[in-house]
Enzyme design. Structure first.
Site, short mmCIF file in Angstrom:
data_model
loop_
_atom_site.label_atom_id
_atom_site.label_comp_id
_atom_site.label_asym_id
_atom_site.label_seq_id
_atom_site.Cartn_x
_atom_site.Cartn_y
_atom_site.Cartn_z
N HIS A 226 0.80 -1.23 0.00
CA HIS A 226 0.00 0.00 0.00
C HIS A 226 0.83 1.29 0.00
O HIS A 226 0.73 2.12 -0.89
CB HIS A 226 -0.88 0.06 1.26
CG HIS A 226 -1.69 -1.13 1.53
ND1 HIS A 226 -2.89 -1.35 0.91
CD2 HIS A 226 -1.50 -2.19 2.36
CE1 HIS A 226 -3.42 -2.48 1.35
NE2 HIS A 226 -2.60 -3.01 2.23
C1 BDR Z 1 -2.50 0.70 5.66
O1 BDR Z 1 -2.63 0.13 6.96
C2 BDR Z 1 -1.37 -0.28 7.43
O2 BDR Z 1 -1.45 -1.56 8.01
C3 BDR Z 1 -0.43 -0.25 6.26
O3 BDR Z 1 0.89 0.08 6.69
C4 BDR Z 1 -1.02 0.80 5.37
O4 BDR Z 1 -0.56 2.08 5.70
C5 BDR Z 1 -3.29 -0.17 4.71
O5 BDR Z 1 -4.65 -0.14 5.05
#
Ligand code: BDR
Ligand code: CA
Length: 309
Positions: free
Chosen positions: A238
């Site tokens: 992400h």
């Molecule tokens: C986001 O949530 C976190 O667990 C990850 O690092 C990312 O920023 C994804 O939903």
């Protein structure tokens, strides 16, 4: 000339990928890293930011930020990232310590004295940035853009409706979206297009350096929940989409629209709401990523990781 940025993050495996990309890129000048609670508690995320910076031998100061949301119940994502947020033994403990100045003071001081506008890349809950704007609204004029990972034009990942970073602190996110700072949003609708499949992980491993091997192992650790819960063929990187867009914007298709966050309790708490037809008549200020060139993303990632140790 390189783009001056500050990274506000909660490392976190995909946050660690972002830090590596930023350290490797000649197009970016990282002025500092600010940490927030999020994936795990603040002391872990701060330690993890230092571990990454120190392992790469990068000369970037790390500032510890806010340890909880403005309102609401704490949530964490240790089921994805492990109890400490970054289960990567090879990184070892940090050799340095965080700066004595807190993250919000650093942001305000740096923005106020800067003669250039600064881009902020946010990959955790937006609490530090919201507190900064409340304490020092004048700094908004010094921010080029806030590029954040959070939200989704469709479904959630930490509730049926909401993405994790938004769910952690929807009120903070709404403060950012209500400001007149331009924003670029990388939500689940696009980050779920950037999957570290076994073939792509092997491509990173085949770089042949320490970084390729250690980051390949991290993404394998990360993928368990993605396989079990979502049926994906690998983890979603992400946060790294934000950095990839700054370095190579053509990897993503974006569409400008008004975005708000549901801050009332209920089923949709923390959900981003996308006014694609401008029905509410508010100023559309957020460039929302809607499509990613995943192959191009991994080619860029490989080329950046290959430059590191
Ligand atoms: C986001 O949530 C976190 O667990 C990850 O690092 C990312 O920023 C994804 O939903
Ligand atoms: Ca994150």
């Amino acid at each position: 000339m390189s783009l001056p940025i500050i990274i506000d993050c909660d490392p976190g495996i995909d946050d660690a990928f972002s830090l590596a990309m930023a350290i490797a890129s000649d197009d970016l000048e990282v002025l500092g890293i600010t940490t927030t609670y999020g994936n795990v508690g603040l002391s872990h995320t701060t330690t993890n930011a230092l571990r990454v910076v120190d392992w790469f031998g990068a000369d970037i100061p790390v500032y510890s930020g806010v340890d909880r949301a403005l309102l609401g119940t704490p949530v964490d994502a240790s089921e994805y990232h492990g109890a400490t947020g970054l289960e990567a033994p090879e990184l070892g403990p940090p050799s340095s310590v965080p700066q004595s100045e807190d993250a919000v003071s650093f942001l305000i001081r740096t923005l106020r004295v800067s003669t250039r506008k600064i881009t902020i890349v946010a990959s955790g809950p937006l609490t530090n940035l919201a507190v900064m704007l409340r304490l020092a609204p004048d700094v908004a004029a010094k921010i080029e853009r806030i590029v954040f990972m959070g939200g989704s034009t469709d479904y959630g990942n930490d509730s049926p409706a909401a993405e994790f970073n938004m769910l952690c602190d929807p009120h903070a996110a709404q403060i950012i979206l209500d400001s007149d700072i331009p924003t670029t949003m990388f939500g689940l609708n696009v980050t779920h297009q950037v999957i570290a499949t076994p073939e792509r992980v092997q491509m990173l491993r085949s770089i042949g350096n320490d970084t390729g091997r250690v980051f390949a192992d991290m993404s394998v650790y990360f993928e368990k929940v993605y396989r079990e819960r979502y049926g994906f063929n690998g983890s979603a990187l992400h946060d790294s989409c934000t950095l990839a867009w700054l370095i190579l914007p053509e990897l993503f298709e974006t569409r400008v629209m008004r975005v708000d966050v549901e801050t009332n309790s209920g089923l949709s708490y923390g959900r981003t709401v996308h006014d694609i037809w401008n029905i509410a008549g508010k100023v559309p200020r957020t460039e929302v990523a809607v499509h990613a060139d995943a192959e191009g993303f991994f080619t860029l990632l490989k080329s950046l990781l290959a430059k590191l140790r």
